[in-house]
Scaffold this motif. Structure first.
Motif, mmCIF file in Angstrom:
data_model
loop_
_atom_site.group_PDB
_atom_site.id
_atom_site.type_symbol
_atom_site.label_atom_id
_atom_site.label_comp_id
_atom_site.label_asym_id
_atom_site.label_seq_id
_atom_site.Cartn_x
_atom_site.Cartn_y
_atom_site.Cartn_z
ATOM 1 N N GLY A 65 -17.598 37.495 1.005
ATOM 2 C CA GLY A 65 -16.838 38.360 2.009
ATOM 3 C C GLY A 65 -16.291 37.414 3.158
ATOM 4 N N PRO A 66 -16.834 36.451 3.644
ATOM 5 C CA PRO A 66 -16.091 35.526 4.543
ATOM 6 C C PRO A 66 -14.839 34.718 3.876
ATOM 7 N N GLU A 67 -15.263 34.386 2.815
ATOM 8 C CA GLU A 67 -14.038 33.767 1.995
ATOM 9 C C GLU A 67 -12.623 34.779 1.869
ATOM 10 N N ASP A 68 -13.018 36.128 1.661
ATOM 11 C CA ASP A 68 -11.894 36.966 1.482
ATOM 12 C C ASP A 68 -11.182 37.118 3.120
ATOM 13 N N LEU A 69 -12.152 37.162 4.088
ATOM 14 C CA LEU A 69 -11.589 37.177 5.218
ATOM 15 C C LEU A 69 -10.777 36.331 5.701
ATOM 16 N N ILE A 70 -10.989 35.146 5.601
ATOM 17 C CA ILE A 70 -10.245 33.603 5.703
ATOM 18 C C ILE A 70 -8.825 33.876 4.930
ATOM 19 N N ALA A 71 -9.026 34.043 3.507
ATOM 20 C CA ALA A 71 -7.858 34.154 2.980
ATOM 21 C C ALA A 71 -6.809 35.127 3.302
ATOM 22 N N ALA A 72 -7.358 36.294 3.802
ATOM 23 C CA ALA A 72 -6.408 37.313 4.437
ATOM 24 C C ALA A 72 -5.856 37.115 5.849
ATOM 25 N N GLN A 73 -5.870 35.777 6.384
ATOM 26 C CA GLN A 73 -5.466 35.590 7.800
ATOM 27 C C GLN A 73 -3.981 35.457 7.790
ATOM 28 N N PRO A 74 -3.148 35.888 8.789
ATOM 29 C CA PRO A 74 -1.763 35.753 8.680
ATOM 30 C C PRO A 74 -1.470 34.687 8.823
ATOM 31 N N PRO A 75 -0.133 34.478 8.498
ATOM 32 C CA PRO A 75 0.335 32.954 8.589
ATOM 33 C C PRO A 75 0.496 32.242 10.023
ATOM 34 N N VAL A 76 0.339 30.916 10.029
ATOM 35 C CA VAL A 76 0.194 30.231 11.445
ATOM 36 C C VAL A 76 1.751 30.274 11.918
ATOM 37 N N SER A 77 1.772 31.058 13.368
ATOM 38 C CA SER A 77 3.057 30.836 13.802
ATOM 39 C C SER A 77 3.384 29.934 14.967
ATOM 40 N N VAL A 78 2.441 29.302 15.325
ATOM 41 C CA VAL A 78 2.530 28.385 16.440
ATOM 42 C C VAL A 78 3.232 26.999 15.991
ATOM 43 N N PRO A 79 3.882 26.049 16.892
ATOM 44 C CA PRO A 79 4.228 25.038 16.119
ATOM 45 C C PRO A 79 3.316 24.101 15.748
ATOM 46 N N THR A 80 3.358 23.411 14.559
ATOM 47 C CA THR A 80 2.433 22.928 13.653
ATOM 48 C C THR A 80 2.900 21.423 13.405
ATOM 49 N N VAL A 81 2.067 20.152 13.296
ATOM 50 C CA VAL A 81 2.320 18.977 12.786
ATOM 51 C C VAL A 81 1.214 18.938 11.898
ATOM 52 N N VAL A 82 1.466 18.489 10.579
ATOM 53 C CA VAL A 82 0.365 18.081 9.677
ATOM 54 C C VAL A 82 0.508 16.684 9.413
ATOM 55 N N SER A 123 -1.844 17.820 -2.026
ATOM 56 C CA SER A 123 -1.019 17.642 -0.765
ATOM 57 C C SER A 123 -0.971 18.841 0.356
ATOM 58 N N ALA A 124 -1.078 18.455 1.526
ATOM 59 C CA ALA A 124 -0.975 19.404 2.647
ATOM 60 C C ALA A 124 0.636 19.913 2.522
ATOM 61 N N ALA A 125 1.664 19.647 1.874
ATOM 62 C CA ALA A 125 2.836 19.815 1.690
ATOM 63 C C ALA A 125 2.854 21.080 1.009
ATOM 64 N N GLU A 126 1.666 21.144 0.284
ATOM 65 C CA GLU A 126 1.613 22.622 -0.651
ATOM 66 C C GLU A 126 1.356 23.815 0.157
ATOM 67 N N ASP A 127 0.980 23.517 1.463
ATOM 68 C CA ASP A 127 0.634 24.663 2.238
ATOM 69 C C ASP A 127 1.421 25.018 3.074
ATOM 70 N N ARG A 128 3.053 24.861 3.005
ATOM 71 C CA ARG A 128 3.784 25.001 3.732
ATOM 72 C C ARG A 128 4.077 26.339 4.120
ATOM 73 N N ASP A 129 3.826 27.282 3.047
ATOM 74 C CA ASP A 129 3.930 28.779 3.147
ATOM 75 C C ASP A 129 2.966 29.402 4.175
ATOM 76 N N CYS A 130 1.891 28.710 4.312
ATOM 77 C CA CYS A 130 1.034 29.221 5.298
ATOM 78 C C CYS A 130 1.498 29.179 6.967
ATOM 79 N N PHE A 131 2.831 28.481 7.062
ATOM 80 C CA PHE A 131 3.261 28.412 8.307
ATOM 81 C C PHE A 131 4.575 28.908 8.779
#
Length: 92
Positions: free
Chosen positions: A21-38, A50-58
């Motif tokens: 249940g918590p895993e599903d809630l976390i996975a359903a979170q909206p994309p991160v819209s604030v300025p981000t430096v990884v 690689s963190a570069a693979e998460d680019r679509d989350c931002f």
């Protein structure tokens, strides 16, 4: 426990069904819209893909910095690079 955690993190085994249940809630979170430096450490030895693979989350301003030769504790190993990343976010 630790070995199973890493196996689950890499998608090699199922997680504990009690936490689905918590895993599903976390996975359903909206994309991160604030300025981000990884900051990705190039010699971590602990991290996964690689963190570069998460680019679509931002969806906001985004920068990915690969720190070659840096291990798991970025703020301790390269404090200037870490401070520069934080300072850059404060001026946006």
């Amino acid at each position: 426990m630790v070995i199973h955690s890493y196996r689950h993190r890499y998608g090699l085994v199922e997680g504990d069904p009690r936490y689905q249940g918590p895993e599903d809630l976390i996975a359903a979170q909206p994309p991160v819209s604030v300025p981000t430096v990884v900051l990705e450490s190039g010699a971590d030895g602990v991290g996964g893909p690689s963190a570069a693979e998460d680019r679509d989350c931002f969806t906001g301003p985004y920068e990915h910095r690969l720190l070659l030769g840096v291990g798991h504790n970025v703020p301790q190993e390269v404090p200037a690079a870490f401070a520069d990343a934080v300072a850059g976010l404060l001026t946006r």
